[in-house]
Design a protein around this motif. Structure first.
Motif, mmCIF file in Angstrom:
data_model
loop_
_atom_site.group_PDB
_atom_site.id
_atom_site.type_symbol
_atom_site.label_atom_id
_atom_site.label_comp_id
_atom_site.label_asym_id
_atom_site.label_seq_id
_atom_site.Cartn_x
_atom_site.Cartn_y
_atom_site.Cartn_z
ATOM 1 N N ARG A 1 0.834 -1.197 0.000
ATOM 2 C CA ARG A 1 0.000 0.000 0.000
ATOM 3 C C ARG A 1 0.865 1.241 0.000
ATOM 4 N NH1 ARG A 1 -4.219 -0.479 -2.390
ATOM 5 N NH2 ARG A 1 -3.087 -2.255 -3.154
ATOM 6 N N LEU B 1 -4.166 3.303 7.176
ATOM 7 C CA LEU B 1 -4.013 1.878 7.445
ATOM 8 C C LEU B 1 -4.912 1.463 8.612
ATOM 9 C CD1 LEU B 1 -0.138 1.790 7.148
ATOM 10 C CD2 LEU B 1 -1.812 1.117 5.418
ATOM 11 N N ALA C 1 1.252 -3.464 9.746
ATOM 12 C CA ALA C 1 1.743 -2.607 8.659
ATOM 13 C C ALA C 1 3.237 -2.347 8.871
ATOM 14 C CB ALA C 1 0.972 -1.293 8.608
ATOM 15 N N GLU D 1 6.366 -0.374 7.602
ATOM 16 C CA GLU D 1 6.826 0.716 6.747
ATOM 17 C C GLU D 1 8.178 0.339 6.154
ATOM 18 O OE1 GLU D 1 8.209 5.354 7.180
ATOM 19 O OE2 GLU D 1 6.501 4.652 8.390
ATOM 20 N N HIS E 1 3.978 0.678 2.532
ATOM 21 C CA HIS E 1 3.862 -0.293 3.619
ATOM 22 C C HIS E 1 3.568 -1.675 3.045
ATOM 23 C CE1 HIS E 1 2.990 3.435 5.883
ATOM 24 N NE2 HIS E 1 3.408 2.789 6.940
ATOM 25 N N VAL F 1 1.354 -4.710 4.242
ATOM 26 C CA VAL F 1 0.245 -4.876 5.179
ATOM 27 C C VAL F 1 -0.227 -6.322 5.111
ATOM 28 C CG1 VAL F 1 -2.049 -4.042 5.812
ATOM 29 C CG2 VAL F 1 -0.397 -2.469 4.769
#
Length: 297
Positions: free
Chosen positions: A147, A152, A158, A160, A270, A272
């Motif tokens: 993403r 989020l 998630a 980063e 990210h 996820v």
């Protein structure tokens, strides 16, 4: 009720509870609604409790079903982990990994990564869905999602991975015809190409003088990042482009970076995925490959 049938029925029950309908559960599990209904009814008979209240369009958990749901999820996860542990002893990832990613990123970079993984691991299977919308990994059964710049949900993990600057770019042909802007205020005289979603009549730049908002004329707006890049390459105007889309074109001098001391709003990427105690080997493999690829961009 045999153990394997009970595990299958529990899987049907968990999916129906998560999605709120027997037909949705059937679609997600590639089976039929009567099969799901029959299996859950058999599970209820074996447990001697009512787990779901069936309505015309939806199912609702009973009190007993709500209490049983978490235990059923944990049991199914434990079973998956046990099977995964056996697979890992062979050191060969196998099975299906479902991945969602933005269209442009997938077409330009991730598709090649998927093909390399399939060649290297013959027992691996991959579903790669390229869409710019945010998908629900629970409802749509995704193992991993890439993403960029979305809010989020708090119930997902998630990671980063990188923050990508966005450059101001144009084609050499465009600059030959229209001249080169030397300062942010010069952009007012140039047609801007914008991504349709969220675009307005100003662009925000960050550079030596801090952050400034510059009014621009957006003559062409569209919702495809790849088509937007093609328009820039064809000399239709100036645009923001993330570094991962244009670095190679800048190296080949097919595009020119303008105002190199200034950048547009950055993008954060990210990975996820749904929370679980342990990722299957095939999912962990793709998670590591994606993380390495996205950081390298």
């Amino acid at each position: 009720m045999p153990t394997m049938d009970r595990l299958r029925a529990m899987n049907y029950f968990v999916r129906a509870a998560e999605l709120g309908s027997l037909s949705a559960a059937a679609r997600s599990l590639a089976t039929t609604q009567p099969t799901v209904s029959k299996q859950i009814a058999a599970l209820e008979a074996a447990l001697r409790v009512r787990l779901l209240e069936r309505g015309p369009a939806r199912v609702v958990l009973t009190d007993e079903g709500a209490r049983f749901l978490d235990s059923a999820r944990r049991l199914l996860e434990d079973y998956d982990e046990a099977v995964t542990a056996l697979d890992e002893r062979t050191r060969q990832p196998r099975g299906l990994v479902r991945i969602s990613a933005p269209v442009a990123l997938g077409e330009l970079h991730l598709n090649a990564l998927m093909l390399q993984a399939l060649q290297q691991y013959p027992e691996l299977r991959i579903d790669l869905l390229l869409e710019d919308r945010f998908v629900d990994p629970i409802e749509e059964r995704f193992d991993l999602m890439v993403r960029i710049g979305h809010t989020l949900p708090p119930d997902l993990v998630a990671r980063e991975l990188a923050t990508w600057p966005r450059y101001i770019v144009a084609s050499p042909d465009y600059l030959q015809r229209h001249g080169r802007p030397r300062r942010p205020q010069d952009l007012v005289r140039h047609p801007f190409l914008r991504y349709l979603l969220g675009a307005d009549d100003t662009v925000q730049l960050t550079g030596p003088g801090g952050t400034v908002d510059v009014p621009v004329t957006a003559r062409y707006r569209l919702n495809s990042a790849v088509a937007l890049l093609d328009a820039v390459r064809d000399g239709a105007g100036i645009a923001f482009q993330p570094c991962w889309m244009v670095n190679e074109l800048l190296r080949r001098k097919e595009l020119v970076r303008l105002l190199p001391q200034w950048t547009g709003p950055s993008q954060t990427v990210h990975l996820v995925y749904p929370p679980r105690r342990r990722q299957p080997m095939r999912v962990q493999l793709m998670l590591d490959l994606l993380a390495a690829k996205l950081r390298a961009l």
